[in-house]
Design a protein around this motif. Sequence first.
Motif, short mmCIF file in Angstrom:
data_model
loop_
_atom_site.label_atom_id
_atom_site.label_comp_id
_atom_site.label_asym_id
_atom_site.label_seq_id
_atom_site.Cartn_x
_atom_site.Cartn_y
_atom_site.Cartn_z
N HIS A 1 0.84 -1.19 0.00
CA HIS A 1 0.00 0.00 0.00
C HIS A 1 0.88 1.24 0.00
CE1 HIS A 1 -3.09 -2.92 1.33
NE2 HIS A 1 -3.90 -2.11 0.67
N VAL A 2 0.44 2.25 -0.72
CA VAL A 2 1.32 3.38 -1.02
C VAL A 2 1.78 4.14 0.22
CG1 VAL A 2 -0.62 4.95 -1.50
CG2 VAL A 2 1.64 5.40 -2.49
N VAL A 3 0.90 4.36 1.20
CA VAL A 3 1.31 5.18 2.34
C VAL A 3 2.39 4.50 3.17
CG1 VAL A 3 0.54 6.45 4.38
CG2 VAL A 3 -0.94 6.31 2.37
N PRO A 4 2.19 3.27 3.68
CA PRO A 4 3.28 2.64 4.44
C PRO A 4 4.52 2.38 3.60
CG PRO A 4 1.48 1.08 4.09
CD PRO A 4 0.98 2.41 3.67
N ASP A 5 4.35 2.13 2.27
CA ASP A 5 5.51 1.93 1.42
C ASP A 5 6.38 3.19 1.37
OD1 ASP A 5 4.81 -0.63 0.88
OD2 ASP A 5 4.40 -0.34 -1.25
N LEU A 6 5.76 4.34 1.17
CA LEU A 6 6.52 5.58 1.11
C LEU A 6 7.18 5.90 2.45
CD1 LEU A 6 4.14 7.82 -1.06
CD2 LEU A 6 6.36 6.90 -1.74
N GLY B 1 2.89 10.62 -10.24
CA GLY B 1 2.58 11.25 -8.96
C GLY B 1 1.32 12.08 -9.01
N ALA B 2 0.73 12.21 -10.19
CA ALA B 2 -0.50 13.00 -10.32
C ALA B 2 -1.74 12.21 -9.92
CB ALA B 2 -0.65 13.49 -11.76
N GLN B 3 -1.58 10.90 -9.67
CA GLN B 3 -2.73 10.09 -9.27
C GLN B 3 -3.38 10.68 -8.00
OE1 GLN B 3 0.52 9.13 -9.59
NE2 GLN B 3 0.66 6.92 -9.95
N VAL B 4 -4.70 10.66 -7.96
CA VAL B 4 -5.44 11.25 -6.84
C VAL B 4 -6.12 10.16 -6.04
CG1 VAL B 4 -7.36 12.77 -6.21
CG2 VAL B 4 -5.79 13.44 -8.03
N PRO C 1 -9.08 15.17 -1.23
CA PRO C 1 -8.25 14.53 -2.26
C PRO C 1 -6.78 14.84 -2.03
CG PRO C 1 -9.21 16.55 -3.14
CD PRO C 1 -9.75 16.40 -1.73
N THR C 2 -5.93 13.86 -2.33
CA THR C 2 -4.48 14.04 -2.19
C THR C 2 -3.80 13.36 -3.37
OG1 THR C 2 -4.68 13.94 0.23
CG2 THR C 2 -2.48 13.68 -0.70
N SER C 3 -2.91 14.06 -4.04
CA SER C 3 -2.12 13.42 -5.10
C SER C 3 -1.00 12.61 -4.48
CB SER C 3 -1.54 14.47 -6.06
OG SER C 3 -0.47 15.17 -5.45
N ILE C 4 -0.51 11.63 -5.21
CA ILE C 4 0.58 10.80 -4.70
C ILE C 4 1.84 11.64 -4.50
CG2 ILE C 4 2.05 8.81 -5.19
CD1 ILE C 4 -0.88 8.16 -4.49
N LEU C 5 2.07 12.61 -5.39
CA LEU C 5 3.22 13.48 -5.23
C LEU C 5 3.10 14.32 -3.96
CD1 LEU C 5 5.87 14.28 -6.61
CD2 LEU C 5 4.62 16.14 -7.75
N GLU D 1 8.16 3.19 -13.46
CA GLU D 1 7.08 2.75 -14.33
C GLU D 1 5.90 2.24 -13.49
OE1 GLU D 1 5.37 2.19 -18.09
OE2 GLU D 1 7.30 3.09 -17.59
N PRO D 2 4.67 2.74 -13.73
CA PRO D 2 3.53 2.30 -12.91
C PRO D 2 3.05 0.92 -13.32
CG PRO D 2 2.78 3.80 -14.62
CD PRO D 2 4.29 3.75 -14.73
N PHE D 3 2.24 0.32 -12.46
CA PHE D 3 1.56 -0.93 -12.80
C PHE D 3 0.44 -0.65 -13.81
CE2 PHE D 3 3.44 -2.08 -8.72
CZ PHE D 3 3.90 -3.37 -8.98
N GLU D 4 0.00 -1.71 -14.48
CA GLU D 4 -0.99 -1.57 -15.55
C GLU D 4 -2.28 -0.94 -15.05
OE1 GLU D 4 -3.57 -4.41 -18.64
OE2 GLU D 4 -2.05 -5.28 -17.30
N HIS D 5 -2.78 -1.37 -13.89
CA HIS D 5 -4.09 -0.92 -13.42
C HIS D 5 -3.96 0.17 -12.35
CE1 HIS D 5 -5.88 -4.07 -15.76
NE2 HIS D 5 -5.22 -5.01 -15.10
N ASP D 6 -3.00 1.05 -12.53
CA ASP D 6 -2.81 2.16 -11.59
C ASP D 6 -3.81 3.26 -11.94
OD1 ASP D 6 -1.86 3.82 -9.66
OD2 ASP D 6 -0.03 4.39 -10.72
N VAL D 7 -4.97 3.19 -11.31
CA VAL D 7 -6.06 4.13 -11.60
C VAL D 7 -5.59 5.55 -11.31
CG1 VAL D 7 -8.42 4.80 -11.02
CG2 VAL D 7 -7.77 2.37 -11.06
N GLN D 8 -5.83 6.46 -12.24
CA GLN D 8 -5.30 7.80 -12.10
C GLN D 8 -6.09 8.66 -11.12
OE1 GLN D 8 -2.25 8.90 -13.63
NE2 GLN D 8 -2.35 6.66 -13.58
N ARG D 9 -7.34 8.34 -10.94
CA ARG D 9 -8.13 9.16 -10.01
C ARG D 9 -9.24 8.33 -9.38
NH1 ARG D 9 -11.07 14.96 -11.50
NH2 ARG D 9 -11.88 15.41 -9.41
N ARG D 10 -9.30 8.37 -8.07
CA ARG D 10 -10.41 7.77 -7.33
C ARG D 10 -10.98 8.88 -6.45
NH1 ARG D 10 -8.03 2.21 -4.73
NH2 ARG D 10 -6.75 1.53 -6.49
N THR D 11 -12.06 9.48 -6.88
CA THR D 11 -12.68 10.59 -6.14
C THR D 11 -14.15 10.27 -5.91
OG1 THR D 11 -11.14 12.24 -7.00
CG2 THR D 11 -13.23 13.05 -6.16
#
Length: 340
Positions: free
Chosen positions: A206-211, A228-231, A265-269, A292-302
Amino acid sequence: MKVLVTGASGLIGSYLVKELLHQGHVVVGLDNFSKYGAARRGTLGDPHYRLVEGDARDTDLVAKLLADCDHFVAGAAMIGGISYFHTYAYDLLATNERITAAACDAAIRVYGDGPLQKVTYLSSSMVYENTDFWPSREGDERRIPPPSSSYGFQKLAVEYFARAAWDQYSLPFTIVRPFNCVNVGEERTVGQGEERSGDIKVATSHVVPDLVQKVLKGQDPLHILGSGAQVRHFTYGGDLASGICSAIFHPAALNEDFNLANAEPTSILELAERIWHKIKGDDEPFRCTTDEPFEHDVQRRTPDVSKARDMLGFTATTTLDEILEKLIPWVRQAIAEGRL
């Protein structure tokens, strides 16, 4: 009330069990500990909680546990972050379909012969994977193209199971869709191994604990997946547990579905920079690079969160800064102890 929770030792389930007990309910948990292993075999030491080790695909076992329960939270699933559901693309689909069918079969079997009032199903924000308009509102999942990932597709199937069991057997339901759960206590995932990100290995998906791990381990520049623009809408596990409890017991939730999420909302960056400065201080310039992102890295979940607010009175109140203040010390200690 007596509540059966499958997946009781998982990321969301463990918080849900604590919240149910806090509210004075009796809880039976079912888990096979396949994701986190021995780390989750302990109990809360609460006399009103019984944790059963078993397989949620076992219809007879689920029906036996459900026989004297008032509510059923069907939360068991193979679930994880983006690398997890790429690693286990087929297993997620096949296993989770069997878990969902067993849950419905067991509930249909006992409904009407005991106190069972309703099944509350845990779905996912990934049902909105292929939307091209935001915010995602309840009902959009049936108007947009189905998810491309096997995980998202199966979570949409969970919702079809729920509605079909109502249509044919009058089994009452509520569907909840947690968005981007962030919890203290996420351990290594059994069977997945470590993921390499630049010069650092991380042990979760998961992105938060990974970072947080990567900054604490000294990665510089910090690696992030994609632009990093993913929301995302990062939501604390305790808030999600409160929202799920509201959906279980609120009369307005009957045969309804709800997005449960933090409205911010929060961007990954932005997330990465915030974590960097919380650990290194404001004077240390933020440095990052992209992978390089994974294939199913959804750009926005709002999500649209107004339905849960207006019908259930639920609002996620824990801010991202408050989440990080809880999470960073936990990850630091877990690294020191060799658990991450």
